[in-house]
Design an enzyme around this catalytic site. Structure first.
Site, PDB file in Angstrom:
ATOM      1  N   CYS A  74       0.831  -1.203   0.000  1.00 27.82           N
ATOM      2  CA  CYS A  74       0.000   0.000   0.000  1.00 27.82           C
ATOM      3  C   CYS A  74       0.867   1.255   0.000  1.00 27.82           C
ATOM      4  CB  CYS A  74      -0.920   0.007   1.216  1.00 27.82           C
ATOM      5  SG  CYS A  74      -2.039   1.435   1.219  1.00 27.82           S
ATOM      6  N   CYS A  78      -0.758   5.663   6.432  1.00 26.74           N
ATOM      7  CA  CYS A  78      -1.604   5.625   7.631  1.00 26.74           C
ATOM      8  C   CYS A  78      -0.815   5.078   8.820  1.00 26.74           C
ATOM      9  CB  CYS A  78      -2.841   4.772   7.367  1.00 26.74           C
ATOM     10  SG  CYS A  78      -3.795   5.298   5.924  1.00 26.74           S
ATOM     11  N   CYS A  81      -1.532   1.481  10.486  1.00 35.49           N
ATOM     12  CA  CYS A  81      -1.707   0.291   9.642  1.00 35.49           C
ATOM     13  C   CYS A  81      -0.401  -0.441   9.365  1.00 35.49           C
ATOM     14  CB  CYS A  81      -2.362   0.698   8.327  1.00 35.49           C
ATOM     15  SG  CYS A  81      -2.723  -0.712   7.255  1.00 35.49           S
ATOM     16  N   CYS A 118     -17.014  -9.359   4.212  1.00 36.56           N
ATOM     17  CA  CYS A 118     -16.322  -8.104   3.930  1.00 36.56           C
ATOM     18  C   CYS A 118     -15.031  -8.360   3.143  1.00 36.56           C
ATOM     19  CB  CYS A 118     -15.995  -7.382   5.226  1.00 36.56           C
ATOM     20  SG  CYS A 118     -17.427  -7.143   6.311  1.00 36.56           S
ATOM     21  N   CYS A 150     -19.926  -6.691   1.682  1.00 36.91           N
ATOM     22  CA  CYS A 150     -19.363  -5.373   1.948  1.00 36.91           C
ATOM     23  C   CYS A 150     -17.987  -5.337   1.289  1.00 36.91           C
ATOM     24  CB  CYS A 150     -19.245  -5.120   3.444  1.00 36.91           C
ATOM     25  SG  CYS A 150     -18.479  -3.529   3.858  1.00 36.91           S
ATOM     26  N   CYS A 210     -20.864   2.396   5.009  1.00 37.58           N
ATOM     27  CA  CYS A 210     -20.286   1.899   6.261  1.00 37.58           C
ATOM     28  C   CYS A 210     -19.051   2.746   6.546  1.00 37.58           C
ATOM     29  CB  CYS A 210     -19.916   0.428   6.104  1.00 37.58           C
ATOM     30  SG  CYS A 210     -19.011  -0.278   7.515  1.00 37.58           S
ATOM     31  N   ARG A 280     -20.931  -1.470  15.443  1.00 35.95           N
ATOM     32  CA  ARG A 280     -20.170  -2.712  15.445  1.00 35.95           C
ATOM     33  C   ARG A 280     -18.915  -2.561  16.295  1.00 35.95           C
ATOM     34  NH1 ARG A 280     -18.347  -3.339  10.186  1.00 35.95           N
ATOM     35  NH2 ARG A 280     -20.565  -3.458   9.734  1.00 35.95           N
TER      36      ARG A 280
END
Length: 335
Positions: A74, A78, A81, A118, A150, A210, A280
């Protein structure tokens, strides 16, 4: 009546229940009162949150399962992460999983009694080839399995959102993660506004939005209330509340754990601010809540079963047992 006196006499929580059930928004001061409540107010607070949760969802619990469809690689920075370009965490790295593997994941979701599957892929946004793979898998899952889908593939272009909706994706996840003011301290390769724009594109395409938060990234209590208000205003249907699991090798590796009582107050806050939405309890619940995990379901009505992206979750059988022991029931999704 002052907030302090209301807390002392247990009158504030019933008033928040009344507001939540009558469509009245909380004030900043009321939100802060939840997060700053004394320890002896924790159980009365959760009882009040449960009244709202029960009104909208009874004692049913929605289960969701994640598949890490593309790991690492990636370009984003962030700080939380393990898959980001700045992370040195020793994780698996691989390109997007093939269709057969994604289908096998869907079958596993059914075995775990999850109603929502998901498909999550690290990256700034999907390439056209990656989107083609996801669309193909989603179409077959929808044709052969009783699951809601999702997708979480990063920042979307308008036409990409439309393709996912046409393929049968029910919901798209793109978390705001933290407050607008705190965002630049967490990520610099994209903006808070870009995340909001993606959620708006999801809604415009007809998918259920979401979007949630990660608690424990240096935000203040006021900022936690602000992000709850932002998600309310964005009208997110499903709100995952993550608690930072500080992974060695990431910029936030030394961040402290969110204490269990604080985590429960956060869940109660989101229930009052977004009373009718799916709340959630998500990543990091095992680390922050520890033995108090069952109490989370008095405010939340949904959780992930199994592992997360690069971190392990609680055993699925333990989650099923926890729900049964509470006298709650797993919600079966009707398509």
């Amino acid at each position: 009546m002052t907030t302090k006196h209301a807390l002392a006499t247990n009158t504030l929580w019933p008033s928040l229940v009344h507001k939540a059930l009558n469509g009245e928004g909380l004030t900043m001061e009321e939100g802060l009162s939840i997060l700053e409540a004394d320890q002896d107010q924790l159980l009365p607070l959760l009882q009040a949150a449960f009244q709202v949760r029960k009104h909208y969802y009874g004692t049913k619990v929605k289960l969701n399962m994640i598949i890490n469809a593309k790991s690492g690689l990636c370009p984003e920075d962030c700080g939380y992460c393990s898959q980001s370009i700045v992370s040195t965490a020793p994780i698996q790295k691989y390109t997007l999983l093939d269709k057969d593997t994604l289908l096998a994941g869907a079958r596993e979701a059914l075995a775990r009694k999850a109603g929502t599957y998901c498909i999550v892929a690290a990256g700034r946004g999907p390439t056209e080839r990656e989107l083609d793979q996801v669309v193909s898998a989603v179409k077959e899952i929808r044709e052969t399995m009783p699951l809601k889908i999702c997708a979480c593939l990063g920042i979307l272009k308008e036409d990409q959102a439309e393709r996912l909706a046409e393929a049968g994706v029910h919901r798209y996840n793109h978390n705001l993660n933290t407050s607008k003011a705190n965002y630049p301290s967490i990520t610099t390769t994209h903006t808070y506004e870009q995340r909001v724009e993606t959620v708006e594109k999801v809604k415009a395409a007809g998918m259920s939005p979401c979007s949630g938060v990660i608690i424990g990234m240096g935000e203040t209590n006021r900022e936690i209330v602000e992000i709850a208000f932002a998600l309310r205003d964005l009208d997110a249907d499903s709100i995952p509340i993550n608690f930072l699991n500080a992974i060695p090798g990431t910029p936030l590796e030394h961040a402290g754990r969110t204490p269990a009582a604080k985590a429960l107050k956060v869940l109660a806050l989101f229930r009052f601010v977004c009373p009718s939405k799916e709340i959630r309890v998500a990543g990091g619940r095992e680390v922050s809540l520890r033995t108090l995990q069952p109490l989370s379901l008095y405010a939340a009505n949904s959780l992930f079963v199994g592992d997360y992206l690069t971190t392990e979750g609680q055993e699925v059988s333990a989650d099923h047992q926890m729900i049964e022991d509470l006298g709650f029931e797993i919600e079966l999704i009707a398509l």
